[in-house]
Write a protein that holds these residues in place. Structure first.
Motif, mmCIF file in Angstrom:
data_model
loop_
_atom_site.group_PDB
_atom_site.id
_atom_site.type_symbol
_atom_site.label_atom_id
_atom_site.label_comp_id
_atom_site.label_asym_id
_atom_site.label_seq_id
_atom_site.Cartn_x
_atom_site.Cartn_y
_atom_site.Cartn_z
ATOM 1 N N UNK A 348 46.860 34.530 8.443
ATOM 2 C CA UNK A 348 46.119 35.796 8.427
ATOM 3 C C UNK A 348 46.207 36.503 9.775
ATOM 4 N N UNK A 349 46.092 35.746 10.856
ATOM 5 C CA UNK A 349 46.112 36.356 12.187
ATOM 6 C C UNK A 349 47.466 37.000 12.486
ATOM 7 N N UNK A 350 48.552 36.369 12.035
ATOM 8 C CA UNK A 350 49.876 36.942 12.256
ATOM 9 C C UNK A 350 50.007 38.314 11.617
ATOM 10 N N UNK A 351 49.264 38.552 10.534
ATOM 11 C CA UNK A 351 49.351 39.830 9.825
ATOM 12 C C UNK A 351 48.322 40.852 10.299
ATOM 13 N N UNK A 352 47.120 40.379 10.612
ATOM 14 C CA UNK A 352 46.005 41.288 10.925
ATOM 15 C C UNK A 352 45.617 41.298 12.408
ATOM 16 N N UNK A 353 46.020 40.269 13.140
ATOM 17 C CA UNK A 353 45.646 40.118 14.555
ATOM 18 C C UNK A 353 44.137 40.159 14.744
ATOM 19 N N UNK A 354 43.437 39.522 13.820
ATOM 20 C CA UNK A 354 41.987 39.390 13.918
ATOM 21 C C UNK A 354 41.573 38.078 13.270
ATOM 22 N N UNK A 355 40.591 37.420 13.906
ATOM 23 C CA UNK A 355 40.033 36.195 13.337
ATOM 24 C C UNK A 355 38.596 36.398 12.868
ATOM 25 N N UNK A 356 38.102 37.636 12.991
ATOM 26 C CA UNK A 356 36.716 37.915 12.618
ATOM 27 C C UNK A 356 36.569 37.955 11.099
ATOM 28 N N UNK A 357 35.628 37.183 10.584
ATOM 29 C CA UNK A 357 35.417 37.110 9.134
ATOM 30 C C UNK A 357 35.092 38.480 8.564
ATOM 31 N N UNK A 358 34.336 39.279 9.316
ATOM 32 C CA UNK A 358 33.931 40.602 8.845
ATOM 33 C C UNK A 358 35.071 41.592 8.688
ATOM 34 N N UNK A 359 36.228 41.301 9.279
ATOM 35 C CA UNK A 359 37.368 42.222 9.169
ATOM 36 C C UNK A 359 38.158 42.007 7.888
ATOM 37 N N UNK A 360 37.784 41.020 7.108
ATOM 38 C CA UNK A 360 38.543 40.705 5.896
ATOM 39 C C UNK A 360 37.689 40.971 4.660
ATOM 40 N N UNK A 361 38.186 40.539 3.522
ATOM 41 C CA UNK A 361 37.512 40.720 2.239
ATOM 42 C C UNK A 361 38.517 41.108 1.179
ATOM 43 N N UNK A 362 38.540 40.371 0.080
ATOM 44 C CA UNK A 362 39.452 40.701 -1.002
ATOM 45 C C UNK A 362 40.885 40.303 -0.779
ATOM 46 N N UNK A 363 41.135 39.340 0.117
ATOM 47 C CA UNK A 363 42.512 38.924 0.412
ATOM 48 C C UNK A 363 43.205 38.384 -0.839
ATOM 49 N N UNK A 364 42.428 37.788 -1.755
ATOM 50 C CA UNK A 364 43.029 37.232 -2.979
ATOM 51 C C UNK A 364 43.738 38.311 -3.798
ATOM 52 N N UNK A 365 43.333 39.561 -3.661
ATOM 53 C CA UNK A 365 43.964 40.644 -4.417
ATOM 54 C C UNK A 365 45.368 40.976 -3.929
ATOM 55 N N UNK A 366 45.612 40.749 -2.643
ATOM 56 C CA UNK A 366 46.921 41.087 -2.071
ATOM 57 C C UNK A 366 47.766 39.855 -1.752
ATOM 58 N N UNK A 367 47.133 38.693 -1.611
ATOM 59 C CA UNK A 367 47.861 37.462 -1.272
ATOM 60 C C UNK A 367 47.415 36.329 -2.202
ATOM 61 N N UNK A 368 47.694 36.434 -3.497
ATOM 62 C CA UNK A 368 47.176 35.428 -4.447
ATOM 63 C C UNK A 368 47.721 34.018 -4.215
ATOM 64 N N UNK A 369 49.013 33.874 -3.886
ATOM 65 C CA UNK A 369 49.568 32.533 -3.636
ATOM 66 C C UNK A 369 48.897 31.884 -2.433
ATOM 67 N N UNK A 370 48.777 32.670 -1.395
ATOM 68 C CA UNK A 370 48.153 32.151 -0.177
ATOM 69 C C UNK A 370 46.687 31.795 -0.424
#
Length: 491
Positions: A348-370
């Motif tokens: 996730x960090x390689x793509x977003x350059x953030x480790x903050x939980x609040x900066x994410x949400x709904x990752x399963x919609x765009x990265x289902x395998x991961x």
């Protein structure tokens, strides 16, 4: 040169070779050389398992040569049913780390890969050394590559984190050196660790020795309250550094309790078991609560590691086979699970350059395998039955109940806290609608990332469903250690 020497010096040789390839234009060749070196280093450890005689507690694959004749220091190597697993785990994790840094590290690639390969060889040396001074040299030498890895490829506060890591672990080890020198003179000028196991030491000497070893190994585990260097080191380290730190380096301290503290100072170990059990339960409960309030994914998993390693030290000082075997199983499973958790955060960090939980949400919609891989590893981190994360913790809880029901009940709360902070993080990062444009543009894992996560997923499920090969190999070594501690107490 035997198998253990190959397992130590082959990755070191490849690491030194990579350091000689100094230009980033050679990065492609560097990566392939590093991968070949890591795979070959793992390949030479496989016969250690296939040729291991599980019916004895004696040291196997022993090598012994005079190193420093004047002080009777030997290059003495060997593994038993406890240490053989950590040699294999170290070599296995090194392959994963090389693959993880394949596309991510673009500057000083040769030094990055070289540092990890050299570190791998040195850590194998710690797990296989049977000479006290040789152990100390390997134990301290592991600090140098990790210090460089954090300090060069880490985050914004990498220099602070690297210094804190180095100073904490170095200062903790200085008392151990004093203890080793004392044992050298008491054993008629021998650094042989197995000879030290048979020394008839008075209780006051054992108490001092236990204290010296405790300072070195408790910092390395790390136990509460000397754990504060770990979250900083994890947060600032690159992904590969966090993986090795959690999967292998924390185990160096726990292994030290089994090889030094318990067999050399068995009476002191019995006298001070209440202290270690108390500190372990604080780590299990209090650090679990600390993990619940973290907003940084890496820091959450770092505190989770402290709590899980609390199970390890708790199991050691129960003095029953379920507890000690469960603690060793927990060390191995934590290597798989925590390494996988940090790799997922790295993806996730390689793509977003953030480790903050609040900066994410709904990752399963765009990265289902991961997200599917992340779910498996999160469940293992929470101790779901059928995964590697469950086996060791459950054995330690059962071993604790055998000693005292209420202590077992306190230890079992860790499963509740583990599920709480892990599922809370997973829910906020992966579930729900996509509310962030950066998350909306994420791409799913590529073949390289799929490979490293799939290999770890197989390891996590295999160990969770069928842990028998692990417990069978360590059985005789564990019972022999417990017999040694018990007999010493009776005398």
């Amino acid at each position: 040169m035997g198998l253990l020497s190959l397992a130590i010096w082959l990755p070191v040789a490849f690491g030194v070779l990579l350091l000689g390839l100094g230009r980033d234009s050679q990065a492609g060749m560097v990566r392939w050389i590093a991968l070949v070196g890591a795979i070959l280093s793992f390949a030479v450890t496989i016969p250690l398992y296939t040729g291991f005689d599980a019916g004895t507690s004696a040291m196997q694959f022993v090598e012994s040569l005079m190193w420093i004749e004047r002080f009777n220091v030997r290059y003495h190597l060997g593994v038993d049913g406890i240490s053989v697993w950590f040699v294999l785990l170290t070599a296995f994790i090194t392959i994963i780390v090389v693959i993880a840094g394949w596309e991510v590290i673009t500057e000083r690639t040769n030094q990055y890969m070289g540092a990890f390969l050299i570190l791998s060889g040195l850590m194998v040396g710690v797990f296989s050394a049977l000479d006290g001074l040789l152990f100390y040299v390997f134990f301290e030498a592991t600090l140098i590559p990790m210090y460089i890895i954090i300090g060069v490829w880490g985050g914004p506060r990498r220099v602070y984190a690297a210094f804190k890591f180095f100073l904490y672990t170095l200062l903790g080890s200085l008392l151990m050196l004093v203890a080793l020198i004392y044992l050298y003179y008491k054993s008629n000028y021998s650094f042989d660790i197995l000879t030290w196991h048979r020394l008839p030491l008075p209780l006051d000497a054992q108490m001092l020795l236990f204290g010296a070893f405790f300072m070195a190994f408790a910092v390395k585990v790390p136990m509460w309250p000397v754990h504060t260097w770990l979250p900083d080191a994890h947060v600032e380290a690159p992904t590969g550094g966090s993986v090795v730190l959690a999967a292998i380096m924390l185990k160096l301290g726990a292994y030290g309790f089994l090889r030094f503290s318990m067999p050399i100072a068995p009476d002191a170990t019995r006298e001070l078991d209440w202290l270690v059990i108390g500190l372990s339960l604080v780590a299990v409960v209090y650090i679990g609560l600390v993990a619940l309030v973290q907003q940084d994914m890496k820091k959450l998993v770092a505190y989770s590691s402290v709590a899980h390693m609390g199970f390890v030290t708790l199991g050691f000082f129960l003095f029953n086979e379920l507890g000690v075997s469960g603690a060793i199983v927990q060390m191995i499973s934590h290597g798989f699970v925590s390494g996988a958790m940090f790799l997922c955060i790295g993806v996730l960090y390689d793509r977003m350059h953030s480790r903050q939980i609040g900066d994410y949400g709904g990752v399963v919609n765009t990265m289902p395998k991961f997200a599917a891989f992340a779910l498996l590893f999160s469940m293992a981190n929470a101790g779901l039955p059928g995964t590697a994360g469950f086996v060791g913790e459950w054995m330690v809880i059962l071993g604790t109940v055998q000693v005292n029901f209420w202590l077992g009940a306190i230890a079992a709360t860790a499963l509740v806290f583990g599920a709480s902070y892990t599922l809370w993080m997973y829910k906020r990062v992966y579930f729900g609608p996509v509310t962030n444009d950066n998350v909306r543009t994420l791409t799913d894992i590529n073949a390289r990332e799929f490979l490293m996560l799939a290999v770890l997923a197989v390891a996590v499920l295999w160990m969770g469903v069928y842990p028998k090969p692990f417990t069978d190999v360590m059985h005789h070594s564990v019972t022999d250690l417990l017999r040694h501690v018990a007999v010493s107490k009776l005398q």
